[in-house]
Design a protein around this motif. Sequence first.
Motif, PDB file in Angstrom:
ATOM      1  N   VAL A  51     -89.151   2.631  -0.343  1.00  0.00           N
ATOM      2  CA  VAL A  51     -87.830   2.536  -0.956  1.00  0.00           C
ATOM      3  C   VAL A  51     -86.863   1.952   0.075  1.00  0.00           C
ATOM      4  O   VAL A  51     -87.049   2.143   1.278  1.00  0.00           O
ATOM      5  CB  VAL A  51     -87.308   3.908  -1.436  1.00  0.00           C
ATOM      6  CG1 VAL A  51     -88.151   4.418  -2.597  1.00  0.00           C
ATOM      7  CG2 VAL A  51     -87.286   4.924  -0.310  1.00  0.00           C
ATOM      8  N   TYR A  55     -81.533   3.809  -0.590  1.00  0.00           N
ATOM      9  CA  TYR A  55     -82.004   4.659  -1.688  1.00  0.00           C
ATOM     10  C   TYR A  55     -81.116   5.882  -1.838  1.00  0.00           C
ATOM     11  O   TYR A  55     -80.876   6.612  -0.872  1.00  0.00           O
ATOM     12  CB  TYR A  55     -83.440   5.092  -1.396  1.00  0.00           C
ATOM     13  CG  TYR A  55     -84.109   5.841  -2.518  1.00  0.00           C
ATOM     14  CD1 TYR A  55     -84.650   5.155  -3.596  1.00  0.00           C
ATOM     15  CD2 TYR A  55     -84.225   7.231  -2.481  1.00  0.00           C
ATOM     16  CE1 TYR A  55     -85.299   5.837  -4.622  1.00  0.00           C
ATOM     17  CE2 TYR A  55     -84.863   7.917  -3.507  1.00  0.00           C
ATOM     18  CZ  TYR A  55     -85.398   7.214  -4.578  1.00  0.00           C
ATOM     19  OH  TYR A  55     -86.025   7.889  -5.589  1.00  0.00           O
ATOM     20  N   HIS A  63     -88.464   9.484 -10.606  1.00  0.00           N
ATOM     21  CA  HIS A  63     -88.622   8.087 -10.188  1.00  0.00           C
ATOM     22  C   HIS A  63     -90.100   7.745 -10.013  1.00  0.00           C
ATOM     23  O   HIS A  63     -90.583   6.715 -10.497  1.00  0.00           O
ATOM     24  CB  HIS A  63     -87.851   7.855  -8.887  1.00  0.00           C
ATOM     25  CG  HIS A  63     -87.808   6.429  -8.451  1.00  0.00           C
ATOM     26  ND1 HIS A  63     -87.448   6.057  -7.186  1.00  0.00           N
ATOM     27  CD2 HIS A  63     -88.104   5.273  -9.113  1.00  0.00           C
ATOM     28  CE1 HIS A  63     -87.502   4.738  -7.088  1.00  0.00           C
ATOM     29  NE2 HIS A  63     -87.891   4.246  -8.238  1.00  0.00           N
ATOM     30  N   LEU A  81     -92.642   8.965  -1.270  1.00  0.00           N
ATOM     31  CA  LEU A  81     -91.656   7.924  -0.996  1.00  0.00           C
ATOM     32  C   LEU A  81     -91.435   7.812   0.505  1.00  0.00           C
ATOM     33  O   LEU A  81     -91.529   8.801   1.236  1.00  0.00           O
ATOM     34  CB  LEU A  81     -90.323   8.248  -1.678  1.00  0.00           C
ATOM     35  CG  LEU A  81     -90.310   8.302  -3.202  1.00  0.00           C
ATOM     36  CD1 LEU A  81     -88.948   8.794  -3.683  1.00  0.00           C
ATOM     37  CD2 LEU A  81     -90.628   6.941  -3.806  1.00  0.00           C
TER      38      LEU A  81
END
Length: 223
Positions: A51, A55, A63, A81
């Motif tokens: 990301v 972010y 997500h 992430l």
Amino acid sequence: MLCEPILTSRSEAGWDIPLLVWRAEAPLLAVGSAPLGGGIGVRRWVVNATVPMTYDRDDPAAHLTELARDLDLSGPGVGLLTGVDVTEVVHRSDGGVRVWATVGLGTPVWAAAPAAPAVPAPAHPVGTVNIVVHVPVRLGDAALVNAVATATEAKAQAIWELGLAATGTATDAVTVLCPADGDPAPYGGPRSTWGARLARAVHAAVGDGGAGTVVPWSDRRAG
């Protein structure tokens, strides 16, 4: 068996953002701290998604669910992430245990740091170590939990050996996967058969991944 990760990408906010996708040949038992699919349960896939450093979503599980749907991933899975470019994933193995790590150490912290007043975040907080582990034999529930601790200890050892006064970053995540059936191995500590192999592979992956200079993915792309 957990297949080797496939590198793909998605278009988001004007960026072509990379992500790694692992698929399981058969459902695997997993334990971990991922924002999506954390805890203990049967999982069918793993995603580690980059990301941008801008972010700001506060719903990472939702997500990641969207990303999985876009990738046609069905059933329960694990989603991670990171601000690190996942194309720089480091893979190491030891005695059948396989480990993949994306290593960002821009914001190292001590786990037991004293309480302190809030301070502004650094301009480029590249600080996430995501670790995915596959053990080829069934681990008992207690051994699975112990394996997470062993992976974390090995990560902390590698970070200390890199010269950082830290045990990790505030957003690290680890996932350990193994077959969902078979005679369960009872131990996952660093001196057990499978825990020792796991520890060596994690230590090597984090050490090698952290040895270079990590810059934010967005800065790399913009530069």
